[in-house]
Design an enzyme around this catalytic site. Structure first.
Site, PDB file in Angstrom:
ATOM      1  N   HIS A 187       0.789  -1.233   0.000  1.00  0.00           N
ATOM      2  CA  HIS A 187       0.000   0.000   0.000  1.00  0.00           C
ATOM      3  C   HIS A 187       0.817   1.278   0.000  1.00  0.00           C
ATOM      4  CE1 HIS A 187      -4.181  -1.457   0.528  1.00  0.00           C
ATOM      5  NE2 HIS A 187      -3.602  -2.482   1.126  1.00  0.00           N
ATOM      6  N   LYS A 230      -9.631  13.825   3.799  1.00  0.00           N
ATOM      7  CA  LYS A 230      -8.767  12.645   3.854  1.00  0.00           C
ATOM      8  C   LYS A 230      -7.847  12.822   5.057  1.00  0.00           C
ATOM      9  CE  LYS A 230      -7.307  13.606  -0.392  1.00  0.00           C
ATOM     10  NZ  LYS A 230      -7.176  12.397  -1.184  1.00  0.00           N
ATOM     11  N   ARG A 231      -7.105  11.771   5.445  1.00  0.00           N
ATOM     12  CA  ARG A 231      -6.133  11.943   6.528  1.00  0.00           C
ATOM     13  C   ARG A 231      -5.254  13.165   6.240  1.00  0.00           C
ATOM     14  NH1 ARG A 231      -5.029   7.920  10.062  1.00  0.00           N
ATOM     15  NH2 ARG A 231      -4.382   9.708  11.267  1.00  0.00           N
ATOM     16  N   LYS A 273      -0.134  14.374   1.162  1.00  0.00           N
ATOM     17  CA  LYS A 273      -1.434  14.657   0.544  1.00  0.00           C
ATOM     18  C   LYS A 273      -1.618  16.146   0.248  1.00  0.00           C
ATOM     19  CE  LYS A 273      -3.812  10.646   2.665  1.00  0.00           C
ATOM     20  NZ  LYS A 273      -4.525   9.969   1.563  1.00  0.00           N
ATOM     21  N   THR A 280      -8.862   6.254  -2.872  1.00  0.00           N
ATOM     22  CA  THR A 280     -10.204   5.772  -3.175  1.00  0.00           C
ATOM     23  C   THR A 280     -11.189   6.917  -2.989  1.00  0.00           C
ATOM     24  OG1 THR A 280     -10.313   4.936  -0.912  1.00  0.00           O
ATOM     25  CG2 THR A 280      -9.879   3.327  -2.663  1.00  0.00           C
ATOM     26  N   LYS A 282     -14.748   8.000  -5.099  1.00  0.00           N
ATOM     27  CA  LYS A 282     -16.063   8.301  -4.518  1.00  0.00           C
ATOM     28  C   LYS A 282     -16.577   9.656  -5.018  1.00  0.00           C
ATOM     29  CE  LYS A 282     -14.353   6.125  -0.316  1.00  0.00           C
ATOM     30  NZ  LYS A 282     -13.725   6.479   0.985  1.00  0.00           N
TER      31      LYS A 282
HETATM   32  C1  LIG Z   1     -12.449   6.723   1.269  1.00  0.00           C
HETATM   33  C2  LIG Z   1     -12.011   7.072   2.631  1.00  0.00           C
HETATM   34  C3  LIG Z   1     -10.659   7.311   2.896  1.00  0.00           C
HETATM   35  C4  LIG Z   1      -9.601   7.299   1.817  1.00  0.00           C
HETATM   36  O1  LIG Z   1      -9.555   8.572   1.219  1.00  0.00           O
HETATM   37  P1  LIG Z   1      -8.323   9.049   0.315  1.00  0.00           P
HETATM   38  O2  LIG Z   1      -8.761  10.379  -0.187  1.00  0.00           O
HETATM   39  O3  LIG Z   1      -8.194   8.049  -0.792  1.00  0.00           O
HETATM   40  O4  LIG Z   1      -7.138   9.130   1.192  1.00  0.00           O
HETATM   41  C5  LIG Z   1     -10.289   7.633   4.179  1.00  0.00           C
HETATM   42  N1  LIG Z   1     -11.204   7.727   5.168  1.00  0.00           N
HETATM   43  C6  LIG Z   1     -12.509   7.522   4.949  1.00  0.00           C
HETATM   44  C7  LIG Z   1     -13.460   7.649   6.072  1.00  0.00           C
HETATM   45  C8  LIG Z   1     -12.963   7.186   3.676  1.00  0.00           C
HETATM   46  O5  LIG Z   1     -14.262   6.963   3.477  1.00  0.00           O
END
Ligand SMILES: *Cc1c(COP(=O)(O)O)cnc(C)c1O
Length: 819
Positions: free
Chosen positions: A356, A552-553, A558, A660, A664
């Site tokens: 990952h 996101k985190r 990022k 991911t 979304k």
């Molecule tokens: C999809 C998702 C992530 C991953 O998000 P990235 O933008 O790909 O880092 C992290 N936390 C939650 C709660 C998510 O639903």
């Protein structure tokens, strides 16, 4: 369904809920509150899940099914009730049952469920999407993980700063759980090992019991289910009775806690190799319990282990469960008397592994001394695996000492014998028959960089499985308005199981009526989010403004900070009167910073300080708003993502393995502004380069800058907009009472090398953001592109990903129904 039919079903459903209120929850249906109604609803769903679970197990036994066991330290499930109602076909009647004006609402009951947040972010959410797809595709499948008493911490913001609170998600009960009193395994730690040739004995110093708690994961469009089995640690039943008998309850309690602490709390991911003993204990604990369970089930079914690799596939979600490879060898050889060579052959057939991250500092390693102390038998097994592996390497590449050093399972490079470490990624590769990355770019870079030596040794072992997300949660449940529109346009609900049918929307992009319906859905979702933000933060957002979202985190790679640089520069432009063409924009952030990650926490603080200045500057009026929504998690993502116009996916190229979140957003009709990183590239391929905003340096250019020298200070000096922005940050403009607050941030960019190359991409990002603003003003064209984004997202269903794993990695093609 006819309206009479729905009304009948609704009243039948209400009766079942009321029955549960009366007989299970002990509440009067006439006066029950939302929490009680939520509990009653879970019991209605739970009964059916229970029956489906039993039926699935009977089928799998009768078919002598080959099974996939997905081992993951994290499962970021979120809420379960709404998903269960959909999967069980009860959603429509549940809605109708609570549709009385002024009466209780289904939505209010759903809100009572705490998120199951047993994960940090993308990796854990991927595992949850995969379970949904494995159940939906009817694969004989199990997830195995840890039943943390406390999941991902809850985030609150105090004076602009993150404060972490424990996530006590189990305190109001765990209505979804099926506790399995008969399923208990003993897990050992410490002590000594003795071996004589093939024979070995581990005299462990401690033992802990692992107890099983099952979560039934329903499939959609099928009655089959998947199982998520989570392990809780406990003291052995014969607890230190001497302490009890002598009345020393304090000591007895302490004794108990020492064992239970293993499954107490989820470790935060700060993307640095953790050196903490408890974490290694957790990893081994859940691995050992899971493998014992897998072997026991196999023995019950077949009476011997000869055909184990024919019936069992085990997947390692990152290296956290990598100790599985040594543990399976131990169980097969020491406990079941299988010869080493045969056991090893089975092992390699059974295991597969997903990487990952490419960041070397995030690759997991453990000190040999700690491994020796906690798991002496496993350390010995790892040495033997290493010895046989390295002698194979030596035969194929005689005399290449450097190669041996690089691929060894033991990192000896420090030269200090006390500093040797076990490389869990190397163990995972050597012990698996397949290793994959999670996007095309990531998988390519994986074999060109961190695993280049292994790719030379085992070229057929490596491949790609681009991530996906489940369209049930991330479209059907999160965005019911768009789902209904798609049902209409695509001739029914089938897209939920066949996401590639979204491609039929391409023609709808040219249909003015559809564009207008599509825009109305987006606007309603923006209103829903605006109401949430008004309620929680008392900030007013204009639903017609451009909703520009990065959730996101919080991590330097990022680059939330790059987004902040744009916000400040845009603010400056508004004040200077040179942004009069730009549409009103709401920049929305959410995300947690690992508790020990000072720079990430400082970025959260900066976002709040900038928001404070921008949102209260009379010259800006409503042309720019900045919002940080606290406590990011699955449920918050479900409200925010459907409301986004613009999706910020701006990591330094080469650092985000896949992402991911990017999928979304596009699935919900946001346009992406992003770098050529991770799955952004594949999203561009699908939606078309005209319908996405790609900017900045490519991974190869980033690498070249690193190699050939990069001078961020020169960029700072030569770009007036950037100069003004950085000077404001450094000069205390946003923290007038603590002017040095962001000195470290400024220095990290200008004076300490700007490791993630924000300044290198700044100009390109600014220019691209201007084009975003211009396009948003020609609203119809924006809607057209947004629709084309949805239309292109068919391949990013986790169903597609799981089909690929089933056929190319797990040898489960035979279990798949034709599409
Ligand atoms: C999809 C998702 C992530 C991953 O998000 P990235 O933008 O790909 O880092 C992290 N936390 C939650 C709660 C998510 O639903």
């Amino acid at each position: 369904m006819s309206s009479q039919n729905i009304a009948d079903k609704a009243s039948g459903f209400l009766e079942r809920v009321n029955d549960k209120l009366l007989n299970v929850v002990a509440a009067d249906p006439a006066t029950a509150n939302d929490k009680e109604r939520y509990r009653a609803l879970t019991h209605v769903a739970r009964e059916q899940l229970s029956r489906r679970w039993v039926k699935t197990q009977i089928e799998d036994r009768e078919n002598q099914a080959r099974r996939i066991y997905y081992l993951s330290m994290e499962f970021l499930i979120g809420r379960a009730l709404n998903n269960a109602l959909s999967a069980l076909g009860l959603h429509e009647q549940a809605e109708a049952a609570f549709s009385e004006p002024g009466g209780p609402s289904l939505a209010d009951a759903l809100e009572c469920e705490p998120d199951a947040a047993l994960g940090n972010g993308g990796l854990g959410r991927l595992a949850a999407c995969f379970l949904d797809s494995m159940a939906t595709l009817e694969l004989p499948s199990w997830g195995y993980g840890m039943r943390y008493e406390y999941g991902m911490f809850a985030q609150s913001i105090v004076n602009g700063m993150q404060v972490e609170r424990p996530d006590a998600w189990l305190t109001e009960g765990a209505p979804w759980e099926f506790f399995r009193p008969g399923t208990v395994y003993t897990v050992h730690f410490g002590g000594t090992e003795e071996h004589y040739g093939e024979w070995a004995e581990w005299n462990a110093a401690e033992s802990v019991e692992a107890r099983a708690y099952d979560y039934v994961i329903p499939g959609h469009g099928t009655e089959r289910v998947s199982t998520l089995r989570l392990w809780k640690a406990g003291a052995p039943a014969q607890i230190d009775l001497n302490a009890f008998n002598s009345g020393d309850y304090g000591r007895a309690a302490e004794f108990k806690n020492r064992f239970e602490n293993i499954s107490w709390v989820l470790y935060p991911n700060d993307s640095t190799a953790a050196g903490r003993e408890l974490r290694l204990r957790q990893e081994y604990f859940f691995v050992s319990a899971s493998l014992q369970d897998i072997l026991q089930n196999h023995l019950e079914e077949y009476g011997n282990l000869n055909n184990l690799a024919d019936k069992v596939a085990i997947h390692l979600n990152d290296t956290h469960p990598a100790i599985s490879i040594a543990e399976l060898m131990r169980l097969l050889c020491d406990e079941h008397g299988i010869l080493w060579a045969h056991a090893w052959e089975q092992c390699q057939r059974i295991f597969s592994y997903t990487n990952h991250t490419l960041m070397p500092e995030a690759l997991e390693t453990w000190p040999v001394g700690l491994m020796q102390y906690l798991l002496p038998r496993h350390m010995r097994i790892i040495y033997r695996i290493n010895q046989e592996f390295l002698s194979e390497v030596e035969q194929r590449f005689p005399g290449d000492i450097e190669l041996i050093r690089r691929v060894s399972l033991i990192d000896d490079t420090s030269g200090d014998a006390n500093n040797r470490r076990v490389r869990m990624a190397n163990l995972s590769i050597v012990g698996s028959h397949r290793v994959n990355g999670v996007s095309k770019l990531h998988s390519d870079l994986m074999v060109q960089t961190i695993f280049a030596d292994f790719a030379r040794l085992y070229p057929d072992r490596f491949d790609n499985k681009t991530n996906g997300v489940t369209p049930r949660r991330w479209l059907a449940q999160a965005n019911p308005g768009l789902a209904a529109l798609l049902d209409q346009r695509l001739g029914g609900p089938g897209w939920r199981l066949h996401l590639d049918r979204l491609s039929a929307l391409r023609s709808a992009a040219d249909d003015a009526q559809f564009r207008s319906d599509f825009a109305a859905v987006k606007r309603a979702n923006k209103l829903r989010l605006a109401e949430y933000i008004k309620r929680e933060l008392d900030i007013t957002l204009d639903p017609d403004a451009l909703f520009d979202v990065q959730i996101k985190r919080i991590h330097e790679y990022k680059r939330q900070l790059l987004n902040v640089l744009h916000v400040i520069s845009h603010y400056n432009a508004i004040i200077h009167g040179i942004a009069d063409d730009a549409p009103p924009r709401c920049v929305i952030f959410a995300g947690k910073a690992a508790s020990s990650y000072a720079m990430a926490k400082s970025i959260i603080h900066l976002i709040h300080d900038v928001a404070n200045v921008v949102n209260n500057d009379a010259r800006v009026r409503d042309r720019l708003k900045v919002v940080f929504v606290p406590n990011y998690g699955v449920s918050l993502a479900e409200i925010i993502i459907p409301a986004a116009n613009l999706s910020e996916q701006i990591s330094t190229a080469g650092t985000e393995a896949s992402g991911t979140g990017n999928m979304k957003f596009a699935l919900n009709g946001a346009l992406t502004i992003g770098t050529e990183d991770g799955a952004n590239i594949e999203i561009r391929d699908q939606v078309g380069a005209d319908n996405i905003f790609i900017f900045g340096n490519s991974a190869a250019q980033v690498e070249a800058l690193r190699r050939e020298g990069y001078d961020p200070r020169a960029i700072y000096q030569n770009d007036p907009a950037l100069n003004e922005t950085l000077n404001k940050i450094d000069g205390g403009y946003f923290a007038p009472n603590d002017r040095k607050r962001y000195h470290d941030i400024f220095n990290s960019l200008v004076n300490y090398g700007d490791h993630y190359q924000l300044l290198a991409d700044f100009a390109s990002y600014m220019e691209t953001q201007q084009r975003v603003g211009a396009l948003y003003r020609s609203s119809d064209e924006w809607q057209r592109k947004a629709i084309l984004n949805v239309a292109g997202m068919g391949i990013f269903s986790s169903d597609r990903t799981i089909r690929e794993y089933a056929t190319e990695t797990w040898d489960l093609a035979a279990a798949l129904k034709p599409e």
